[in-house]
Design an enzyme around this catalytic site. Structure first.
Site, PDB file in Angstrom:
ATOM      1  CD  GLU A 146      -2.738  -1.346   2.457  1.00 31.32           C
ATOM      2  OE1 GLU A 146      -2.728  -0.421   3.288  1.00 31.32           O
ATOM      3  OE2 GLU A 146      -3.413  -2.372   2.597  1.00 31.32           O
ATOM      4  CD  GLU A 250      -4.803  -7.826   2.099  1.00 32.68           C
ATOM      5  OE1 GLU A 250      -5.642  -7.069   2.614  1.00 32.68           O
ATOM      6  OE2 GLU A 250      -3.584  -7.622   2.141  1.00 32.68           O
TER       7      GLU A 250
HETATM    8  O1  G3I Z   1      -4.431  -8.269  19.225  1.00 30.52           O
HETATM    9  C1  G3I Z   1      -4.929  -7.045  19.783  1.00 30.52           C
HETATM   10  C2  G3I Z   1      -5.619  -7.320  21.094  1.00 30.52           C
HETATM   11  O2  G3I Z   1      -4.675  -7.803  22.009  1.00 30.52           O
HETATM   12  C3  G3I Z   1      -6.252  -6.020  21.572  1.00 30.52           C
HETATM   13  O3  G3I Z   1      -6.981  -6.273  22.747  1.00 30.52           O
HETATM   14  C4  G3I Z   1      -7.186  -5.453  20.530  1.00 30.52           C
HETATM   15  C5  G3I Z   1      -7.784  -4.116  20.967  1.00 30.52           C
HETATM   16  O4  G3I Z   1      -8.010  -3.247  19.894  1.00 30.52           O
HETATM   17  O5  G3I Z   1      -6.446  -5.245  19.351  1.00 30.52           O
HETATM   18  C6  G3I Z   1      -5.908  -6.431  18.817  1.00 30.52           C
HETATM   19  O6  G3I Z   1      -5.187  -6.121  17.653  1.00 30.52           O
HETATM   20  C7  G3I Z   1      -5.976  -5.838  16.515  1.00 30.52           C
HETATM   21  C8  G3I Z   1      -5.470  -6.751  15.399  1.00 30.52           C
HETATM   22  O7  G3I Z   1      -6.123  -6.437  14.198  1.00 30.52           O
HETATM   23  C9  G3I Z   1      -5.699  -8.235  15.698  1.00 30.52           C
HETATM   24  O8  G3I Z   1      -7.050  -8.510  15.756  1.00 30.52           O
HETATM   25  C10 G3I Z   1      -5.775  -4.414  16.110  1.00 30.52           C
HETATM   26  O9  G3I Z   1      -6.376  -3.564  17.078  1.00 30.52           O
HETATM   27  C11 G3I Z   1      -6.387  -4.150  14.766  1.00 30.52           C
HETATM   28  O10 G3I Z   1      -6.015  -2.833  14.347  1.00 30.52           O
HETATM   29  C12 G3I Z   1      -5.866  -5.140  13.754  1.00 30.52           C
HETATM   30  O11 G3I Z   1      -6.534  -4.905  12.533  1.00 30.52           O
HETATM   31  C13 G3I Z   1      -5.944  -5.492  11.384  1.00 30.52           C
HETATM   32  C14 G3I Z   1      -5.677  -4.426  10.342  1.00 30.52           C
HETATM   33  O12 G3I Z   1      -5.131  -5.024   9.190  1.00 30.52           O
HETATM   34  C15 G3I Z   1      -4.715  -3.371  10.853  1.00 30.52           C
HETATM   35  O13 G3I Z   1      -4.650  -2.319   9.964  1.00 30.52           O
HETATM   36  C16 G3I Z   1      -6.910  -6.508  10.811  1.00 30.52           C
HETATM   37  O14 G3I Z   1      -7.071  -7.582  11.742  1.00 30.52           O
HETATM   38  C17 G3I Z   1      -6.357  -7.054   9.491  1.00 30.52           C
HETATM   39  O15 G3I Z   1      -7.346  -7.822   8.861  1.00 30.52           O
HETATM   40  C18 G3I Z   1      -6.005  -5.902   8.556  1.00 30.52           C
HETATM   41  O16 G3I Z   1      -5.440  -6.445   7.405  1.00 30.52           O
HETATM   42  C19 G3I Z   1      -5.088  -5.526   6.365  1.00 30.52           C
HETATM   43  C20 G3I Z   1      -3.957  -6.136   5.581  1.00 30.52           C
HETATM   44  O17 G3I Z   1      -2.905  -6.450   6.438  1.00 30.52           O
HETATM   45  C21 G3I Z   1      -3.491  -5.188   4.478  1.00 30.52           C
HETATM   46  N1  G3I Z   1      -4.584  -4.806   3.633  1.00 30.52           N
HETATM   47  C22 G3I Z   1      -5.746  -4.279   4.295  1.00 30.52           C
HETATM   48  C23 G3I Z   1      -6.232  -5.259   5.369  1.00 30.52           C
HETATM   49  C24 G3I Z   1      -7.455  -4.759   5.993  1.00 30.52           C
HETATM   50  O18 G3I Z   1      -7.154  -3.552   6.706  1.00 30.52           O
END
Ligand code: G3I
Length: 336
Positions: A146, A250
């Site tokens: 990205e 994705e």
């Molecule tokens: O693991 C922590 C947990 O310990 C905590 O309590 C909780 C509280 O917010 O957060 C958890 O982490 C989260 C993590 O996902 C795991 O679930 C993060 O907050 C959250 O921001 C994170 O989001 C991920 C996101 O990328 C971050 O930008 C999504 O799961 C994931 O699906 C997403 O994936 C991205 C690709 O890597 C790149 N392309 C876009 C795609 C969607 O955004």
């Protein structure tokens, strides 16, 4: 505990009904999913679907900078390794995601200070430690994720601000560390954004002209039922014309993109979603065989989708498996 009990119950249901035939057998390219190691260990239904339905596995989060490199002098590969072990135990291909991104960057990297050389050393060290750790285990890497804005300009990030030519350097460093890995540039939302698409094509041309090792383009395909077919096909065709390997990396198709709290997943939305999935699979199938790296779904069932969690859209149903890990009717349409 609740998740565990739910998982066991749904898992038992699945075992008793049996599921063949499979999408992975119908298409002669890998069908993948990104996964979350916590769900693999806590939820039997999730685990069963991941094992039986997919031939390729991506870590949804656990190979990203923030997770594997939480402190300057400490790497933590434990969760990424869990995913690798699961994938290897079940003979899945592993796709690495992602070495360089502007999101999920650990605090210490965001706050790093130093001259250009120091920044380069820091990023090179990160990329090479991670790529070496997973060398021989991952088939490919999303090296850079990205980098462009919708207007085609380079996204201002800690990387673009501190390391001139960081994209080319990242590919070079990744290649040095794992010369056999297929190296991808991965991005989203090129459909309807010709300047963004063009920036990616220009990047590919530029890297190729300089003999920088780039082998693939990841088209994330976070699309929705209103995404325009001609724009999607156009993006796929333009990407394929580069001659690079193409990964729909994705895939999910949102049905409630505006997060309408009254949304009902009615027949019209289901039909529109089905047609979009069919279009995506057909377009992918029509790519030259040697350019087909595979189609990866962004997680397993609707209830695991980032659109529900990250975007807080409880009434979103973007994948092929419903909340009980049962195949949706779309699944059988894709089999035909
Ligand atoms: O693991 C922590 C947990 O310990 C905590 O309590 C909780 C509280 O917010 O957060 C958890 O982490 C989260 C993590 O996902 C795991 O679930 C993060 O907050 C959250 O921001 C994170 O989001 C991920 C996101 O990328 C971050 O930008 C999504 O799961 C994931 O699906 C997403 O994936 C991205 C690709 O890597 C790149 N392309 C876009 C795609 C969607 O955004």
């Amino acid at each position: 505990m609740k998740t565990l009990i739910f998982g066991i119950l749904v898992g038992l249901t699945h075992i008793s009904y049996g599921q063949a035939p499979y999408l992975k057998d119908r298409y002669n390219f890998p069908i993948g999913a990104s996964i979350n190691p916590r769900l693999v260990s806590e939820n039997n239904a999730y685990r069963n679907v991941a094992i039986t339905e997919f031939t390729s596995i991506t870590a949804e989060n656990h190979m990203k900078m923030m997770l594997v490199h939480p402190e300057a002098n400490r790497f933590d590969f434990s969760k990424g390794d869990e995913i690798v072990t699961f994938a290897k135990d079940h003979k899945k291909r592993i796709h690495g995601h992602t070495l360089v991104w502007h999101n999920q960057v650990p605090k210490w990297m965001n706050e790093f200070s130093g001259d250009t050389q120091a920044w380069e050393n820091m990023l090179k060290n990160h990329i090479q430690e991670v790529a070496r750790h997973y060398k021989g285990q991952v088939a490919g890497w999303d090296v850079v994720n990205e980098s462009f804005l919708d207007d085609g300009s380079l996204r201002p990030t800690v990387w673009s601000k501190n390391i001139p030519d960081y994209i080319a350097k990242s590919f070079q460093w990744a290649h040095e560390a794992d010369p056999n890995a297929i190296l991808f540039y991965n991005d989203y939302g090129q459909d309807g954004k010709p300047k963004k698409m063009q920036a990616i094509l220009n990047l590919v041309k530029d890297l190729q002209a300089r003999n920088i090792p780039i082998h693939g383009l990841g088209l994330q395909m976070h699309i929705n039922i209103n995404s325009k077919n001609d724009e999607l096909v156009n993006v796929i065709n333009q990407s394929a014309k580069t001659g690079l390997t193409i990964h729909f990396s994705e895939l999910d198709i949102a049905v409630n993109p505006k997060n309408d709290s009254m949304f009902v997943y009615h027949e019209t939305a289901k039909k529109a979603q089905q047609e979009k999935f069919e279009l995506v699979f057909k377009a992918y199938q029509e790519l030259p065989k040697h350019q087909q790296y595979g189609i990866t779904f962004w997680n397993v069932s609707d209830r695991d989708s980032w659109l529900r969690g990250y975007f807080k859209r409880p009434k979103e149903y973007p994948l092929l498996f419903d909340d009980t890990y049962t195949r949706k009717p779309i699944y059988s349409k894709l089999l035909n």
